[in-house]
Design a protein around this motif. Structure first.
Motif, PDB file in Angstrom:
ATOM      1  N   GLY A  49       0.776  -1.229   0.000  1.00 39.66           N
ATOM      2  CA  GLY A  49       0.000   0.000   0.000  1.00 39.66           C
ATOM      3  C   GLY A  49       0.808   1.279   0.000  1.00 39.66           C
ATOM      4  N   ILE A  50       2.111   1.192  -0.278  1.00 35.92           N
ATOM      5  CA  ILE A  50       2.985   2.368  -0.253  1.00 35.92           C
ATOM      6  C   ILE A  50       3.387   2.757  -1.676  1.00 35.92           C
ATOM      7  CG2 ILE A  50       5.150   3.346   0.575  1.00 35.92           C
ATOM      8  CD1 ILE A  50       3.175   2.786   2.790  1.00 35.92           C
ATOM      9  N   VAL A  51       3.282   4.032  -1.979  1.00 35.62           N
ATOM     10  CA  VAL A  51       3.791   4.584  -3.229  1.00 35.62           C
ATOM     11  C   VAL A  51       4.942   5.512  -2.885  1.00 35.62           C
ATOM     12  CG1 VAL A  51       3.308   6.097  -5.189  1.00 35.62           C
ATOM     13  CG2 VAL A  51       1.604   4.427  -4.454  1.00 35.62           C
ATOM     14  N   TRP A  52       6.082   5.314  -3.553  1.00 38.80           N
ATOM     15  CA  TRP A  52       7.272   6.129  -3.295  1.00 38.80           C
ATOM     16  C   TRP A  52       7.501   7.060  -4.485  1.00 38.80           C
ATOM     17  CZ3 TRP A  52       9.216   5.811   1.477  1.00 38.80           C
ATOM     18  CH2 TRP A  52      10.367   6.548   1.757  1.00 38.80           C
ATOM     19  N   VAL A  53       7.782   8.314  -4.197  1.00 36.57           N
ATOM     20  CA  VAL A  53       8.023   9.308  -5.234  1.00 36.57           C
ATOM     21  C   VAL A  53       9.393   9.934  -4.994  1.00 36.57           C
ATOM     22  CG1 VAL A  53       7.221  11.451  -6.323  1.00 36.57           C
ATOM     23  CG2 VAL A  53       5.563   9.797  -5.435  1.00 36.57           C
TER      24      VAL A  53
END
Length: 419
Positions: free
Chosen positions: A58-62
């Motif tokens: 559930g993690i999005v990294w930018v």
């Protein structure tokens, strides 16, 4: 929820000369190779200044691109890494809005209070689409309506706040984000999961492929109606469709499929429903054959291919051999790919939540290719056919020269004209 605490680490490149760098998560070893760790989607921002990937759980990294950049050109933009906790596994993501293909790269638009706005839409396993403001780290709003995994998200290249989504609930939805997604168009017609969707560069058509129903559907983005189902590409009863993409000029649609013993890519003319060519690969090891993703390069010269046995292949449509391919690796576990908007780099995501950046082949486009690209961006196949042109020029402009190139091993536009 947005966080700037780093949970990733930069790994040195391997012996593969095409691999530029690799990003790995710092999750416990006990979680590696388990369901929920997958990087199902990666994307570069329209100006190429940011890169996002779904790193699992559930993690999005930018991160800012290139990775060694620390601040924006104006000296004010926060270029620190950002993470967005979505609460559910993320299957699709997309930056937006995206300017027209012919427009020069632009800075993120200014919001009502003078702050820059760069949106990131994330499609979740529970059917919800969460929209984030990347530069502030705030959640903007949620979009509700899908009843299954949101597998793919696309912002059309017209600068609008329109978002196209496809889902395992067998539908596509077209959202108007300027009205917070309250105005929605629903496209129904698939009989099973939708694996992927894409939008033509002139924003006139949407293409979608069904995972199990083996349907390649074309839809009108202007009237929100069904156009046609492309048939004749899947002569095998037991096959799965996995990916699709329009060429930058919108004149060719590529679709990817695989079965128990092979994978293949069909090239279509979306205006006439004609199948132009097929690229097939047959494996010695039965079962090691899944093709996960394809994408055209920004200049339309190449097609990136992600499969189970190699992390990346790059093919020039019409060639009988790959322009570039990584070393054979049965554990490559590739799931997705995306070109940098200016080309030169391809990002791929894997089942263990990692991202690899590859040096993509660069070819100086011929004058013939540039002229065709400009013309086909606004002229349909039917309009081309109505022109009083020599047969050879007509075949070139409509991409019907690809089968002949495959037979004769011609590898350049110049050879097409000279033969």
């Amino acid at each position: 929820m947005c966080s700037t605490e780093s949970k990733t680490e930069l790994q040195p490149t391997s012996s593969d000369p095409a691999l530029l760098l690799e990003l790995k998560t710092r999750r416990p070893p006990s979680l590696l190779h388990l369901a929920g760790c997958e990087t199902w989607s990666v994307d570069f921002s329209p100006d190429g200044a940011w890169f996002a990937w779904s790193m699992g759980h559930g993690i999005v990294w930018v991160v800012a691109w290139p990775l060694d950049s620390e601040e924006g050109q104006d000296g004010q933009t926060d270029r620190a890494d950002k993470s967005f906790s979505c609460g559910h596994p993320v299957w699709g993501l997309a930056f937006g809005p995206r300017p027209p293909a012919a427009a020069p790269p632009t800075k993120p638009s200014q919001g009502s209070k003078g702050k820059s706005t760069l949106l990131l839409a994330t499609g979740l396993e529970n059917g919800v689409i969460k929209v984030w403001n990347v530069l502030t780290g705030n959640a903007v709003f949620d979009l509700h309506g899908h009843e299954g995994v949101v597998r793919n998200l696309v912002f059309p290249q017209n600068g609008s706040l329109t978002l196209v989504s496809s889902s395992r609930d067998k539908t596509l939805r077209i959202w108007d984000l300027s009205h917070k997604g309250k105005k929605v168009q629903v496209l129904s017609g698939h009989k099973d999961w939708i694996s992927c969707c894409c939008v033509s560069s002139d924003c006139s058509m949407i293409a979608s492929v069904g995972r199990f129903d083996r349907m390649v559907c074309l839809w009108s983005l202007r009237s929100y109606t069904f156009i046609r189902n492309l048939t004749g590409g899947n002569n095998k009863k037991l096959c799965l469709l996995s990916s699709c993409d329009f060429s930058p000029d919108g004149a060719v649609l590529a679709t990817a499929a695989f079965s128990g013993s092979s994978w293949w890519i069909d090239l279509w003319d979306p205006y006439t429903a004609e199948k132009l060519a097929t690229l097939a690969d047959y494996f010695e090891d039965y079962g090691q054959n899944q093709i996960s993703a394809i994408q055209f390069s920004p200049d339309g010269m190449h097609l990136a291919i992600v499969t189970d046995d190699r992390a990346l292949r790059v093919w020039e449509p019409g060639d009988r051999h790959m322009t570039m391919q990584t070393k054979r690796d049965s554990d490559s576990s590739g799931l997705c790919c995306n070109y940098h908007p200016q080309g030169g780099v391809i990002a791929t995501g894997t089942r263990d939540g990692q991202v690899r950046f590859w040096r993509s082949p660069r070819t100086v486009p011929s004058l013939c290719h540039l002229c065709r690209s400009i013309m086909r961006h606004s002229v349909s196949t039917h309009q081309i056919e109505a022109l009083p042109l020599p047969k050879r020029i007509l075949e070139y402009l409509t991409y019907r020269n690809i089968p002949e190139r495959l037979k004769t091993c011609s590898s350049s536009d110049e050879e097409d004209w000279e033969s």
